[in-house]
Design an enzyme around this catalytic site. Sequence first.
Site: not given
Length: 202
Positions: A35, A68-70, A129
Amino acid sequence: MLVQHPRVDMVSFTGSTETGQSLARKAAMIPLQLELGGKDAAIVLSDADLEATASDIVSGAFAYSGQRCTAVKRVLAVDASSAQGAVRMTEAAVAKGARLVLGGTREGNLVAPTLIDHVTPDMDIAWVEPFAPVLPIIRVRNAEEAVRLANRSEYGLQAAIFSRDVDVAMHVGLALDVGTVQINGTTALVFNMRPLDLETVR
């Protein structure tokens, strides 16, 4: 050492793309689950309920301080280099013509919630990101352009679509190269996901 040890049967890793690629080369024949970050898109169609949409996007972008990645990507505690990098990306976008709506500053390792409008695809902030509460807005002409830009990202975790027409939203969602699509709700961690309320999209 762990991914090359003969008694390790599987590796699950969450982290940077570079480290994930390195682990993939070393893991050889064992199963590897990676992930590796996200740049989740929130697509706002012309018929969206803008008040509800804005609320969901703010929550999705700034919850967990953007860490957070999401996140659709309040004050953020990060290390100095990460904080500096987030502010530099913001400044570079503004220098290329984006408009700073909110934030864009840091105090020590704390980055203020930042909203940047008129971001274009040639700006790093559109693709990189920052892992910080920095939210770029890219204006598009139609849903097709939104899908094309969303799918250009190297990441494919989640996306969100905001529309009163569930059929249109489903059609757009099927065209996205992501693992999960939220309709009229923000991208979320699994334990925060809520079921689709069809009444809100009719």
